[in-house]
Design an enzyme around this catalytic site. Structure first.
Site, mmCIF file in Angstrom:
data_model
loop_
_atom_site.group_PDB
_atom_site.id
_atom_site.type_symbol
_atom_site.label_atom_id
_atom_site.label_comp_id
_atom_site.label_asym_id
_atom_site.label_seq_id
_atom_site.Cartn_x
_atom_site.Cartn_y
_atom_site.Cartn_z
ATOM 1 N N CYS A 4 -16.096 6.350 -32.803
ATOM 2 C CA CYS A 4 -16.047 6.475 -31.346
ATOM 3 C C CYS A 4 -17.449 6.427 -30.733
ATOM 4 C CB CYS A 4 -15.360 7.798 -30.985
ATOM 5 S SG CYS A 4 -15.501 8.243 -29.256
ATOM 6 N N HIS A 98 -12.408 8.081 -25.361
ATOM 7 C CA HIS A 98 -12.866 9.476 -25.504
ATOM 8 C C HIS A 98 -12.997 9.931 -24.061
ATOM 9 C CE1 HIS A 98 -15.843 12.524 -27.472
ATOM 10 N NE2 HIS A 98 -15.622 12.903 -26.222
ATOM 11 N N HIS A 100 -13.630 10.970 -20.407
ATOM 12 C CA HIS A 100 -14.888 11.123 -19.676
ATOM 13 C C HIS A 100 -14.571 11.059 -18.191
ATOM 14 C CE1 HIS A 100 -14.136 6.917 -20.642
ATOM 15 N NE2 HIS A 100 -14.670 6.607 -19.459
HETATM 16 P P1 AMP Z 1 -14.074 3.594 -18.658
HETATM 17 O O1 AMP Z 1 -14.059 2.099 -18.440
HETATM 18 O O2 AMP Z 1 -13.482 4.422 -17.585
HETATM 19 O O3 AMP Z 1 -13.536 3.936 -20.041
HETATM 20 O O4 AMP Z 1 -15.610 4.003 -18.655
HETATM 21 C C1 AMP Z 1 -16.473 3.722 -19.709
HETATM 22 C C2 AMP Z 1 -17.854 3.687 -19.135
HETATM 23 O O5 AMP Z 1 -18.778 3.809 -20.203
HETATM 24 C C3 AMP Z 1 -18.195 2.405 -18.393
HETATM 25 O O6 AMP Z 1 -18.527 2.707 -17.035
HETATM 26 C C4 AMP Z 1 -19.374 1.843 -19.171
HETATM 27 O O7 AMP Z 1 -20.339 1.245 -18.342
HETATM 28 C C5 AMP Z 1 -19.908 3.071 -19.865
HETATM 29 N N1 AMP Z 1 -20.638 2.834 -21.103
HETATM 30 C C6 AMP Z 1 -20.287 2.010 -22.102
HETATM 31 N N2 AMP Z 1 -21.185 2.084 -23.103
HETATM 32 C C7 AMP Z 1 -22.138 2.972 -22.710
HETATM 33 C C8 AMP Z 1 -23.331 3.472 -23.303
HETATM 34 N N3 AMP Z 1 -23.750 3.068 -24.521
HETATM 35 N N4 AMP Z 1 -24.073 4.365 -22.610
HETATM 36 C C9 AMP Z 1 -23.663 4.773 -21.377
HETATM 37 N N5 AMP Z 1 -22.534 4.356 -20.775
HETATM 38 C C10 AMP Z 1 -21.788 3.454 -21.430
HETATM 39 ZN ZN ZN Z 2 -15.050 10.480 -29.472
#
Ligand code: AMP
Ligand code: ZN
Length: 114
Positions: A4, A98, A100
Protein backbone atom coordinates in the site's frame (compact mmCIF):
# COMPACT_ATOMS: atom_id res chain seq x y z
CA UNK A 1 -0.20 -3.59 4.26
CA UNK A 2 3.12 -4.06 2.45
CA UNK A 3 1.97 -3.08 -1.05
CA UNK A 4 0.00 0.00 0.00
CA UNK A 5 1.34 3.41 -1.07
CA UNK A 6 0.15 5.23 2.05
CA UNK A 7 1.41 2.50 4.39
CA UNK A 8 4.80 2.95 2.70
CA UNK A 9 4.68 6.71 3.26
CA UNK A 10 3.71 6.16 6.91
CA UNK A 11 6.60 3.67 7.32
CA UNK A 12 9.05 6.07 5.68
CA UNK A 13 9.71 3.80 2.68
CA UNK A 14 8.43 6.45 0.26
CA UNK A 15 9.11 10.15 0.85
CA UNK A 16 6.38 12.73 1.26
CA UNK A 17 6.06 16.30 2.49
CA UNK A 18 4.83 15.64 6.01
CA UNK A 19 3.25 18.61 7.74
CA UNK A 20 1.98 16.78 10.85
CA UNK A 21 2.25 13.38 12.41
CA UNK A 22 1.43 11.66 15.68
CA UNK A 23 0.94 8.04 16.75
CA UNK A 24 -2.41 7.77 14.97
CA UNK A 25 -2.21 9.78 11.77
CA UNK A 26 -0.08 11.60 9.28
CA UNK A 27 -0.82 14.71 7.22
CA UNK A 28 1.01 15.20 3.94
CA UNK A 29 0.91 17.57 0.99
CA UNK A 30 -0.94 16.04 -1.96
CA UNK A 31 1.53 15.35 -4.78
CA UNK A 32 -0.97 16.66 -7.35
CA UNK A 33 -2.79 19.54 -5.63
CA UNK A 34 -6.18 20.61 -6.99
CA UNK A 35 -6.45 23.67 -4.76
CA UNK A 36 -3.94 26.15 -3.28
CA UNK A 37 -4.23 24.21 0.00
CA UNK A 38 -4.48 20.44 -0.51
CA UNK A 39 -3.42 18.09 2.27
CA UNK A 40 -4.19 14.44 2.90
CA UNK A 41 -5.00 13.26 6.42
CA UNK A 42 -4.20 9.56 6.62
CA UNK A 43 -4.66 7.26 9.62
CA UNK A 44 -1.69 4.98 10.29
CA UNK A 45 -4.12 2.06 10.52
CA UNK A 46 -4.77 0.53 7.10
CA UNK A 47 -8.51 0.90 6.48
CA UNK A 48 -9.52 0.59 2.81
CA UNK A 49 -12.20 3.26 2.75
CA UNK A 50 -15.24 4.63 4.57
CA UNK A 51 -17.06 1.32 4.11
CA UNK A 52 -14.56 -0.40 6.41
CA UNK A 53 -14.62 1.97 9.38
CA UNK A 54 -15.24 -0.16 12.48
CA UNK A 55 -16.86 0.92 15.72
CA UNK A 56 -13.40 0.85 17.33
CA UNK A 57 -12.23 3.44 14.75
CA UNK A 58 -14.83 6.03 15.75
CA UNK A 59 -12.51 8.00 18.02
CA UNK A 60 -9.76 7.94 15.38
CA UNK A 61 -12.13 9.37 12.77
CA UNK A 62 -13.13 12.12 15.19
CA UNK A 63 -9.49 12.92 15.87
CA UNK A 64 -8.81 13.24 12.15
CA UNK A 65 -11.58 15.82 11.79
CA UNK A 66 -10.25 17.77 14.76
CA UNK A 67 -6.70 17.79 13.33
CA UNK A 68 -8.13 18.90 9.96
CA UNK A 69 -9.85 21.85 11.63
CA UNK A 70 -6.65 22.77 13.50
CA UNK A 71 -4.61 22.71 10.29
CA UNK A 72 -7.30 24.72 8.45
CA UNK A 73 -6.96 27.43 11.10
CA UNK A 74 -3.15 27.33 10.97
CA UNK A 75 -3.17 27.63 7.17
CA UNK A 76 -5.65 30.53 7.28
CA UNK A 77 -8.38 28.86 5.23
CA UNK A 78 -10.81 28.38 8.11
CA UNK A 79 -12.56 31.72 7.94
CA UNK A 80 -13.10 31.71 4.15
CA UNK A 81 -14.09 28.06 4.12
CA UNK A 82 -12.66 24.69 3.24
CA UNK A 83 -13.73 21.16 2.41
CA UNK A 84 -12.92 17.73 3.84
CA UNK A 85 -13.51 14.91 1.34
CA UNK A 86 -13.09 11.15 1.44
CA UNK A 87 -13.67 9.42 -1.89
CA UNK A 88 -15.06 5.89 -1.66
CA UNK A 89 -14.60 3.40 -4.53
CA UNK A 90 -14.18 3.99 -8.23
CA UNK A 91 -17.16 6.17 -9.18
CA UNK A 92 -16.12 8.69 -6.54
CA UNK A 93 -12.54 8.70 -7.82
CA UNK A 94 -10.80 6.75 -5.07
CA UNK A 95 -7.39 5.83 -6.41
CA UNK A 96 -5.54 4.87 -3.21
CA UNK A 97 -7.30 2.22 -1.15
CA UNK A 98 -6.08 3.33 2.27
CA UNK A 99 -8.64 5.74 3.71
CA UNK A 100 -7.63 9.39 3.57
CA UNK A 101 -9.33 12.74 3.90
CA UNK A 102 -8.57 15.53 1.46
CA UNK A 103 -8.39 18.97 3.09
CA UNK A 104 -9.05 21.51 0.34
CA UNK A 105 -9.09 25.28 0.49
CA UNK A 106 -7.59 28.54 -0.68
CA UNK A 107 -10.08 29.09 -3.51
CA UNK A 108 -13.84 29.03 -4.10
CA UNK A 109 -14.98 25.41 -4.25
CA UNK A 110 -17.87 24.49 -6.53
CA UNK A 111 -20.99 22.69 -5.33
CA UNK A 112 -22.06 20.14 -6.38
CA UNK A 113 -18.59 18.70 -6.96
CA UNK A 114 -17.94 17.21 -10.39
P1 AMP B 1 -8.07 9.57 -4.06
O1 AMP B 1 -8.04 9.70 -5.56
O2 AMP B 1 -9.22 10.19 -3.37
O3 AMP B 1 -7.83 8.13 -3.64
O4 AMP B 1 -6.82 10.41 -3.54
C1 AMP B 1 -5.51 9.97 -3.67
C2 AMP B 1 -4.64 11.19 -3.66
O5 AMP B 1 -3.31 10.78 -3.38
C3 AMP B 1 -4.62 11.96 -4.97
O6 AMP B 1 -5.08 13.29 -4.76
C4 AMP B 1 -3.15 11.91 -5.38
O7 AMP B 1 -2.72 13.11 -5.98
C5 AMP B 1 -2.46 11.65 -4.07
N1 AMP B 1 -1.17 10.99 -4.15
C6 AMP B 1 -0.85 9.93 -4.91
N2 AMP B 1 0.43 9.56 -4.69
C7 AMP B 1 0.93 10.43 -3.77
C8 AMP B 1 2.20 10.59 -3.14
N3 AMP B 1 3.24 9.77 -3.41
N4 AMP B 1 2.36 11.60 -2.26
C9 AMP B 1 1.32 12.43 -1.99
N5 AMP B 1 0.10 12.33 -2.53
C10 AMP B 1 -0.09 11.34 -3.42
ZN1 ZN C 1 -2.25 1.18 3.75
Amino acid sequence: MSSCLFCKIINGEIPAKIIYRDDDLIVIEDINPVAPVHFLLIPCKHIENSLDIAEEDAALMGRILRVAAKIAKEKNIAEDGFRIVTNTNEAAGQSVFHIHFHLLGGRDLQWPPG
